[in-house]
Every structure is written in C-alpha cells, then in structure tokens.
Design a protein around this motif. Structure first.
Motif, PDB file in Angstrom:
ATOM      1  N   ARG A 177     -55.075  -7.207 -19.261  1.00 53.25           N
ATOM      2  CA  ARG A 177     -56.364  -7.867 -19.482  1.00 53.25           C
ATOM      3  C   ARG A 177     -56.657  -8.898 -18.397  1.00 53.25           C
ATOM      4  N   ASN A 178     -55.631  -9.585 -17.932  1.00 54.04           N
ATOM      5  CA  ASN A 178     -55.835 -10.543 -16.842  1.00 54.04           C
ATOM      6  C   ASN A 178     -56.297  -9.833 -15.568  1.00 54.04           C
ATOM      7  N   ALA A 179     -55.703  -8.662 -15.316  1.00 51.43           N
ATOM      8  CA  ALA A 179     -56.107  -7.892 -14.135  1.00 51.43           C
ATOM      9  C   ALA A 179     -57.561  -7.446 -14.243  1.00 51.43           C
ATOM     10  N   VAL A 180     -57.946  -6.967 -15.445  1.00 53.02           N
ATOM     11  CA  VAL A 180     -59.334  -6.534 -15.661  1.00 53.02           C
ATOM     12  C   VAL A 180     -60.287  -7.719 -15.576  1.00 53.02           C
ATOM     13  N   ARG A 181     -59.842  -8.870 -16.080  1.00 47.70           N
ATOM     14  CA  ARG A 181     -60.669 -10.080 -16.025  1.00 47.70           C
ATOM     15  C   ARG A 181     -60.960 -10.461 -14.572  1.00 47.70           C
ATOM     16  N   ARG A 182     -59.951 -10.342 -13.720  1.00 45.68           N
ATOM     17  CA  ARG A 182     -60.156 -10.653 -12.296  1.00 45.68           C
ATOM     18  C   ARG A 182     -61.117  -9.652 -11.660  1.00 45.68           C
ATOM     19  N   ASN A 183     -60.943  -8.375 -12.004  1.00 42.16           N
ATOM     20  CA  ASN A 183     -61.834  -7.349 -11.443  1.00 42.16           C
ATOM     21  C   ASN A 183     -63.280  -7.548 -11.891  1.00 42.16           C
ATOM     22  N   LEU A 184     -63.434  -7.974 -13.152  1.00 37.04           N
ATOM     23  CA  LEU A 184     -64.789  -8.253 -13.637  1.00 37.04           C
ATOM     24  C   LEU A 184     -65.426  -9.403 -12.862  1.00 37.04           C
ATOM     25  N   ALA A 185     -64.627 -10.450 -12.607  1.00 36.36           N
ATOM     26  CA  ALA A 185     -65.143 -11.604 -11.873  1.00 36.36           C
ATOM     27  C   ALA A 185     -65.545 -11.227 -10.449  1.00 36.36           C
ATOM     28  N   LEU A 186     -64.827 -10.246  -9.868  1.00 39.08           N
ATOM     29  CA  LEU A 186     -65.134  -9.796  -8.507  1.00 39.08           C
ATOM     30  C   LEU A 186     -66.258  -8.767  -8.478  1.00 39.08           C
ATOM     31  N   GLY A 187     -66.716  -8.326  -9.650  1.00 41.98           N
ATOM     32  CA  GLY A 187     -67.806  -7.353  -9.723  1.00 41.98           C
ATOM     33  C   GLY A 187     -67.401  -5.937  -9.374  1.00 41.98           C
ATOM     34  N   GLU A 188     -66.119  -5.618  -9.543  1.00 38.03           N
ATOM     35  CA  GLU A 188     -65.629  -4.288  -9.159  1.00 38.03           C
ATOM     36  C   GLU A 188     -65.760  -3.247 -10.269  1.00 38.03           C
ATOM     37  N   LEU A 189     -66.122  -3.685 -11.476  1.00 35.23           N
ATOM     38  CA  LEU A 189     -66.190  -2.747 -12.606  1.00 35.23           C
ATOM     39  C   LEU A 189     -67.608  -2.571 -13.149  1.00 35.23           C
ATOM     40  N   GLU A 190     -68.616  -2.967 -12.369  1.00 37.67           N
ATOM     41  CA  GLU A 190     -70.001  -2.964 -12.869  1.00 37.67           C
ATOM     42  C   GLU A 190     -70.489  -1.572 -13.272  1.00 37.67           C
ATOM     43  N   ASN A 191     -70.006  -0.528 -12.597  1.00 34.26           N
ATOM     44  CA  ASN A 191     -70.458   0.840 -12.895  1.00 34.26           C
ATOM     45  C   ASN A 191     -69.505   1.586 -13.826  1.00 34.26           C
ATOM     46  N   HIS A 192     -68.488   0.894 -14.305  1.00 33.58           N
ATOM     47  CA  HIS A 192     -67.532   1.510 -15.235  1.00 33.58           C
ATOM     48  C   HIS A 192     -68.195   1.670 -16.600  1.00 33.58           C
ATOM     49  N   LEU A 193     -67.947   2.803 -17.265  1.00 38.90           N
ATOM     50  CA  LEU A 193     -68.578   3.068 -18.563  1.00 38.90           C
ATOM     51  C   LEU A 193     -67.751   2.498 -19.707  1.00 38.90           C
ATOM     52  N   VAL A 194     -68.438   1.911 -20.665  1.00 38.10           N
ATOM     53  CA  VAL A 194     -67.786   1.420 -21.884  1.00 38.10           C
ATOM     54  C   VAL A 194     -68.582   1.916 -23.084  1.00 38.10           C
ATOM     55  N   GLU A 195     -67.900   2.047 -24.208  1.00 43.95           N
ATOM     56  CA  GLU A 195     -68.559   2.485 -25.439  1.00 43.95           C
ATOM     57  C   GLU A 195     -68.297   1.423 -26.514  1.00 43.95           C
ATOM     58  N   PHE A 196     -69.366   1.004 -27.185  1.00 44.20           N
ATOM     59  CA  PHE A 196     -69.211  -0.009 -28.229  1.00 44.20           C
ATOM     60  C   PHE A 196     -70.363   0.111 -29.223  1.00 44.20           C
ATOM     61  N   GLU A 197     -70.211  -0.581 -30.349  1.00 41.16           N
ATOM     62  CA  GLU A 197     -71.215  -0.533 -31.406  1.00 41.16           C
ATOM     63  C   GLU A 197     -72.253  -1.627 -31.191  1.00 41.16           C
ATOM     64  N   VAL A 198     -73.512  -1.224 -31.355  1.00 33.57           N
ATOM     65  CA  VAL A 198     -74.631  -2.157 -31.187  1.00 33.57           C
ATOM     66  C   VAL A 198     -75.395  -2.242 -32.498  1.00 33.57           C
ATOM     67  N   GLU A 199     -75.726  -3.474 -32.901  1.00 35.18           N
ATOM     68  CA  GLU A 199     -76.519  -3.649 -34.114  1.00 35.18           C
ATOM     69  C   GLU A 199     -77.947  -3.212 -33.856  1.00 35.18           C
ATOM     70  N   GLU A 200     -78.503  -2.465 -34.804  1.00 32.91           N
ATOM     71  CA  GLU A 200     -79.890  -2.046 -34.704  1.00 32.91           C
ATOM     72  C   GLU A 200     -80.777  -3.175 -35.202  1.00 32.91           C
ATOM     73  N   ASN A 201     -81.729  -3.579 -34.348  1.00 32.16           N
ATOM     74  CA  ASN A 201     -82.594  -4.701 -34.698  1.00 32.16           C
ATOM     75  C   ASN A 201     -83.968  -4.257 -35.178  1.00 32.16           C
ATOM     76  N   ARG A 202     -84.105  -2.977 -35.468  1.00 25.87           N
ATOM     77  CA  ARG A 202     -85.410  -2.515 -35.944  1.00 25.87           C
ATOM     78  C   ARG A 202     -85.744  -3.160 -37.272  1.00 25.87           C
ATOM     79  N   MET A 203     -86.946  -3.703 -37.350  1.00 31.48           N
ATOM     80  CA  MET A 203     -87.359  -4.431 -38.529  1.00 31.48           C
ATOM     81  C   MET A 203     -88.298  -3.565 -39.360  1.00 31.48           C
TER      82      MET A 203
END
Length: 466
Positions: A177-203
């Motif tokens: 995680r420390n290695a990934v944190r450094r890569n994120l700070a350097l902007g090296e993972l901007e195009n990397h794909l991630v999958e996560f759950e998003v709350e639907e805000n439709r009212m």
C-alpha cells in the motif's frame, strides 16, 4: 462589501454592460443599502425594507445582464423567473411561491459548494486512501465479506494461519500500500482501472396537487424514512482519475454539516437573495377588464404582491421570509404602461429606471470593450483551430451599422442582433476551419459587405436570417 461602494459597483458593471448609466446607479445604490442595513442598530434594522427596482426598456439592452452581474459581484443567490410562467391563457401556470423555493435551492447549492471547497484538501487525501484500499484490498476484509457457504467450501481457507504468518501478511500489505500510495502521488496510476460501489443519488420525484395546479416537488424518501430504506448502490468500473472525483465528492459530503449548510443558505437567501422577474409587462392589464385574460393577469399580480411585500413561504427546507429579498422586475412596456400594474404592486417597486435603445456607437463599444466581448469570444474560439481572426475598426463599424439597420427594418432585439450578424458573418470560416482555413483572417469593411450585403439588401431574407 467594504470596498464595494456604489461607484465601485458601477465600475465593475461597466466591464460587462455598455451604457445604461442610470440603471447601474440605481442597482448600485440598492445593493449598497443592503450592506448599510446589515450594519445598522438592531431596533431599526428590520424596519428598513429593500428598495425594489422596475426596469423599463426594450429587449436586448442589458436588463437581465445587469441583475445577473450584480448578484455575481457579491456572490448572492440569484434566480430569474418569467412572469408569464405563472399564467397562460387556458393554462394554469406555476405557483408564484416557486420563485422563492428556487432561490433557496440555488442558495443551498452555492453554500454547499463553498463548504466543500473548504474541506477539499482533506477530502482529496481521504479519497486517495480509499483508492489505495481499492487497488490493494485487504484479504482479511474479503474474508469477512464472504458468506457462510463460501467459507464452508474452503474459499477462505488460505487466510487461516499462524500469528507469524498473519504478521507477515500484514507487513506485506502495508509495504504494497505504501508503494501504491507513492505511485498515486506521482500520478503514475491515473489510467489504472478500479471497480467500486457507488451510491445512487437519484431522487424520486412526486407530482403534488396544489391549489395552483400540478407542481413537481423532489422528495428525498431517504430523509423522510431515515434508515428504513436501504441505500441503493451499483458497481462501476472507471479509471483512477475518474474515481478520485467521485470519491472526493463522497468524502467531502461526509465532512460537512448539511444542517448547517441549509441554515446558512436560508439565511443568505433571506438577507442577500435577488429575484429577477422578467416580462412583468405581460401580466399588466391594458384597459378596463370585463373578463378573459386580463382577469388572469391581475390574479398573478395579486399572487406576487404578498411575496414582494414580505411573507413567509414554506419550503421543504423550512420557512423562508421574503421581507428582505431584493426584487428586480423588468419589461419592455410596449403596449402596457407601469401604471397598468395594480397600485399595490406599483408601490412595491419605488425605483423606476428606463433603459435606452442601443445606438450604433453602443454596438461598436459592445463589440470591443466588455471583458466578454463577442469579438474576443470568436477570436478565442477559432484560435483553437489555428485561425487568427483580426477585426479592423472599419469592419466593426460596418457590423454595428448592419445590426442597427436590421433592428430598425425588422424587430428591435437590441444587442442580441449582434449574435446573429456575427454568426452569419463567420459561418464560412467556422465551417471550413481547420482544413480549409488556417492563419490570419481579416474582418474588415469589404469582408463584412461581401458576406452580408445581399442578405441585408433583401428585406424578406433579412427577416429570416438576421
């Protein structure tokens, strides 16, 4: 506001609106008086009512722009409504109180944005931490998320081990995680794909029958029923750069107090809000009423009257007082006169200003002087395709002359005519760029005449094109 004296307000308005000095002076005084009132002693403070303004002038001379720029200058909640929306012949319009509800919603959006900007740095840091967890998930967390059947089938068997093995896995997880944190700070993972759950805000939106007709009201059932309704979520796959924006919004929402946002927003709407009522001349009676549409117009005026006078309007966020909201009404008054409004409403707009029709000189100044001048807009727009527009003085003079001539021969729509004239003038360049046109294009008198002389000469053609 200490620095925004009436003279300073007029100077700021001069950057965007040409001419109409009397109207600028009036709105500058009205705006400064609101600030003066807030500094008064408490016993007289509530007695001072805003001096509402009635602008009289043809379309396209700057009525709406003055009000909009005024609100933007002091960061005040602002809404524009059309008086004709509240009544149509044979049609029941919107409830007049909806203008106050719209003002409150605008104020809430403004205050929420301000509060979210204050916690932006912290929200970005928290969003990055969530990204680290998504990119390097904790195996023990996955084990806890498993259902009993998966565990029985041996899905989590590899997670069991001795204390030493658990400690080694934890150290390895921290290192990764420390290695990934450094890569994120350097902007090296901007195009990397991630999958996560998003709350639907439709009212959910409900149509509510009110005495004034059918009105749409957004009702957040999650707020009404508390935690009884589960939050709907869905999985989304996106790049790290896109995910950070969504996660940042979610974290910022958690960091701000929404109750405080609503309270501040209502107070700001009540004390500094501006409501611009356009086309008010369309609801003015034009003579003795014996029935028909004039009755409906007078009814709308009587509905608007208590809001302008000062009343309490119920919204889904709570009661809102309109006593100190500044109302600016505007209309061309071609067929009707301000005296055709009901006397009670006339008395609530004590400041009357007349805006003059624009002249050829005004058009020339509009094309060159404001910070958002049309010539600057088109130069910047076409420069993105490698075209450098150059407007000469005689070219600008010819554009102004044509705009005035078309306004006189057809319908006077003021400065809006410049939009149609310049759009037609630059149509060929806009279409040919970037393949057919590159480099400098000089817009002088000859160029303008070559593109527009035939259209202007043919009156029927000018009616449809310009």
């Amino acid at each position: 506001m200490d620095e925004l004296t009436p003279k300073a307000i007029v100077k700021e308005l001069d950057k965007y609106i040409i001419g109409q000095d009397s109207a600028k002076r009036s709105v500058a005084i009205a705006l400064r008086n609101r600030y003066r009132r807030q500094r008064m002693q408490a016993e007289l403070k509530d007695e001072v009512v805003p001096k509402n303004i009635l602008m009289i002038g043809p379309t396209g001379v700057g009525k709406t722009e003055i009000a909009r720029r005024l609100a933007k200058l002091v960061n005040a909640p602002f809404v524009k409504v059309e008086a004709t929306k509240f009544t149509e012949v044979g049609y029941v319009g919107r409830d007049v109180e909806s203008m106050v509800r719209d003002l409150v919603e605008t104020s809430i959006r403004m205050v929420r944005s301000e509060y979210m900007r204050k916690v932006e740095d912290k929200a970005v840091a928290m969003a990055n931490e969530r990204l680290v967890e998504l990119l390097v998930p904790d195996p023990s967390e996955r084990k806890r998320m498993m259902n009993p059947f998966q565990i029985l089938m041996g899905g989590a068997a590899r997670n069991y081990g001795t204390d030493n093995e658990d400690s080694e896995r934890e150290s390895e997880l921290i290192a990764r995680r420390n290695a990934v944190r450094r890569n994120l700070a350097l902007g090296e993972l901007e195009n990397h794909l991630v999958e996560f759950e998003v709350e639907e805000n439709r009212m959910p939106v409900m149509e509510v029958m009110s005495p004034y007709g059918v009105e749409e009201m957004g009702i957040n059932l999650q707020d009404v029923f508390g935690g009884l309704l589960p939050k709907r979520k869905k999985k989304r796959r996106m790049t790290v750069a896109e995910a950070r924006k969504i996660l940042q919004q979610e974290e910022a929402q958690k960091l701000i107090d929404l109750d405080e946002v609503t309270r501040v927003a209502i107070e700001r709407a009540e004390q500094t809000g501006i409501i611009f009522i356009d086309e008010i001349d369309k609801i003015a009676g034009t003579g003795p009423t014996g029935g028909g549409p004039d009755i409906s117009r007078e009814g709308v005026q009587r509905d608007i009257l208590p809001i302008v006078e000062g009343s309490t309007v119920m919204t889904k966020h709570g009661p809102v007082k309109t006593d100190h909201i500044l109302f600016i009404a505007a209309g061309a008054f071609h067929t009707a006169k301000p005296s055709d409004l009901i006397p009670e409403l006339q008395g609530r707009f004590p400041i009357r200003v007349e805006l003059k029709s624009l002249t050829r000189e005004d058009f020339k100044r509009i094309l060159t002087e404001p910070e958002n001048a049309l010539t600057r807009q088109y130069r910047s727009l076409l420069s993105t395709d490698g075209v450098q527009l150059k407007f000469t003085d005689d070219g600008i003079d010819e554009i102004a002359r044509i705009a005035v001539e078309v306004n006189e021969r057809t319908e006077d729509i003021g400065a809006r005519r410049l939009h149609t004239v310049i759009e037609k003038l630059l149509e060929d360049v806009s279409f040919a760029a970037p393949e057919g046109v590159q480099g400098e294009v000089v817009v002088d008198r000859d160029y303008v005449n070559s593109k527009l002389s035939d259209v202007v000469r043919d009156v029927d053609l000018a009616r449809y094109i310009l």
